[in-house]
Design an enzyme around this catalytic site. Structure first.
Site, mmCIF file in Angstrom:
data_model
loop_
_atom_site.group_PDB
_atom_site.id
_atom_site.type_symbol
_atom_site.label_atom_id
_atom_site.label_comp_id
_atom_site.label_asym_id
_atom_site.label_seq_id
_atom_site.Cartn_x
_atom_site.Cartn_y
_atom_site.Cartn_z
ATOM 1 N N ASP A 76 -23.478 -71.901 32.175
ATOM 2 C CA ASP A 76 -23.773 -70.411 31.484
ATOM 3 C C ASP A 76 -24.667 -70.478 30.397
ATOM 4 O O ASP A 76 -25.360 -69.456 30.258
ATOM 5 C CB ASP A 76 -22.493 -69.947 30.996
ATOM 6 C CG ASP A 76 -21.184 -69.560 31.857
ATOM 7 O OD1 ASP A 76 -21.290 -70.492 32.839
ATOM 8 O OD2 ASP A 76 -20.305 -69.113 31.249
ATOM 9 N N SER B 212 -19.296 -65.536 26.309
ATOM 10 C CA SER B 212 -19.450 -66.359 25.069
ATOM 11 C C SER B 212 -20.424 -67.075 24.961
ATOM 12 O O SER B 212 -21.217 -67.266 24.044
ATOM 13 C CB SER B 212 -18.307 -67.392 25.172
ATOM 14 O OG SER B 212 -18.317 -68.142 26.057
ATOM 15 N N ALA B 213 -21.312 -67.426 26.114
ATOM 16 C CA ALA B 213 -22.502 -68.021 26.157
ATOM 17 C C ALA B 213 -23.714 -66.984 25.572
ATOM 18 O O ALA B 213 -24.619 -67.441 24.948
ATOM 19 C CB ALA B 213 -22.796 -68.325 27.470
HETATM 20 O O1 PMV Z 1 -16.217 -68.193 34.476
HETATM 21 P P1 PMV Z 1 -16.824 -69.461 33.849
HETATM 22 O O2 PMV Z 1 -17.997 -68.812 33.218
HETATM 23 O O3 PMV Z 1 -15.597 -69.918 32.931
HETATM 24 O O4 PMV Z 1 -17.308 -70.410 34.981
HETATM 25 C C1 PMV Z 1 -16.656 -71.603 35.100
HETATM 26 C C2 PMV Z 1 -17.440 -72.208 35.854
HETATM 27 C C3 PMV Z 1 -17.003 -73.946 36.260
HETATM 28 O O5 PMV Z 1 -17.623 -74.560 37.045
HETATM 29 C C4 PMV Z 1 -15.549 -73.679 36.893
HETATM 30 C C5 PMV Z 1 -16.624 -74.654 34.805
HETATM 31 C C6 PMV Z 1 -18.063 -75.096 34.064
HETATM 32 O O6 PMV Z 1 -18.097 -75.233 33.112
HETATM 33 O O7 PMV Z 1 -19.072 -75.179 35.066
#
Ligand code: PMV
Length: 310
Positions: A131, A88-89
């Site tokens: 992200d 999504s990023a």
């Molecule tokens: O898997 P992802 O890309 O949703 O990573 C989440 C990372 C967290 O530290 C748990 C949340 C955040 O927004 O940093």
């Protein structure tokens, strides 16, 4: 008619997820899996041939405010969605890059990273801009890294929260990703850690320890010390498991990968999604992951961020 095509990379979090929500440092690397958005002016906004629908296309619905006219939007992706690899990023970063060129707004990376984060924050309630900044900048970035730990890139603020984003120099290294095939939403996992941390000093100490592990990882990266970095990644996986965000499938893939790796850990929110292994035997790690039911792929890091495609 003018058409603009822009792409942006996915990411993996090498150290610091979850603890980053509480102001601790985290490191993310852009990977050679990208999303491409092609936009051109149109009489109504369509996404891959269908009229945009706010429920089906919440990101585009939010981001269309940056365009002065309706757009025909086409997307191509080689990032599995819901895998914790920043799809999504990459979608937000590539679309906003394409629109900024279409509108001649000469948006700089700081603004692009802020707008992409706001899209994620609004649609998903995303906790940190890790992200989106990795996708916009490419290569490697840290959030909340100590001063002097890398070139300053930008700050991002939302409400009372502020994050400092720095460039992280990364040595040549090979990572294998193992996708569990399980989709786990980030929000509830962030909430689970928050509740644990609020209730229990032990969990709060673990979060501090993840922060220290990430600082040590930044030192290892700056020295190109892959062995040390691998050890720290494995340690980080154990700490994240104590916080309750790993799962059987992730633990299995981490354990089998460790036989041929410097280190391995879950990446992202956990509860499913993906793990990563730092290795110089990528084929062996891929085979081990496949045998355990995961989907492996070898990724290159050190790739460029959001940019226009010729
Ligand atoms: O898997 P992802 O890309 O949703 O990573 C989440 C990372 C967290 O530290 C748990 C949340 C955040 O927004 O940093």
């Amino acid at each position: 008619m003018r058409t603009v095509r822009a792409s942006a990379p996915g990411k993996l979090i090498i150290l610091g997820e979850h603890a980053v929500v509480y102001g601790k440092p985290a490191i993310a690397l852009a990977i050679d899996r990208r999303i491409t958005c092609t936009v051109s002016r149109s009489s109504e906004t369509t996404v891959n041939g269908r009229v945009m629908d706010a429920d089906k296309h919440p990101y585009f619905n939010h981001m269309m405010k940056y365009s002065s006219s309706p757009l025909k939007i086409e997307t191509e992706s080689d990032i599995p969605s819901g895998s914790g690899l920043g799809s999504s990023a990459a979608l937000s970063a590539s679309f906003l890059k394409a629109v900024s060129v279409m509108e001649d707004t000469c948006t700089d990376n700081r603004k692009l990273a802020t707008d992409a984060f706001l899209a994620e924050y609004t649609v998903q309630g995303r906790a940190s801009p890790l992200d989106t900044s990795a996708s916009v900048h490419g290569n490697g970035i840290s959030l909340n890294g100590p001063e002097g730990s890398g070139e300053y890139l930008w700050d991002i603020s939302v409400n009372e929260n502020k994050w400092t984003v720095r460039d992280v120099r990364i040595p040549e290294m090979t990572m294998v990703i193992g996708y569990t095939g399980l989709h786990a939403a980030t929000g509830p996992l962030v909430e689970k850690v928050r509740r644990y941390k609020d209730k229990c000093k032990f969990a709060s100490d673990i979060v501090d320890e993840i922060g220290q592990t990430t600082v040590d990882g930044m030192n290892a990266l700056s020295k190109g010390d892959i062995v040390k970095l691998g050890d720290l990644m494995t340690r980080d996986h154990k700490l994240l498991s104590i916080l309750g965000v790993s799962c059987n499938e992730l633990n299995k893939l981490v354990n089998v990968s460790l036989r041929h790796s410097y280190g391995a850990k879950l990446t992202g929110a956990g509860g499913g999604g993906s793990m990563i292994a730092l290795t110089d035997e990528p084929e062996k790690v891929c085979e081990a992951i496949s045998l355990r039911g995961g989907t492996p792929f070898i990724v290159k890091t050190g790739v460029h961020g959001a940019g226009v495609e010729e």
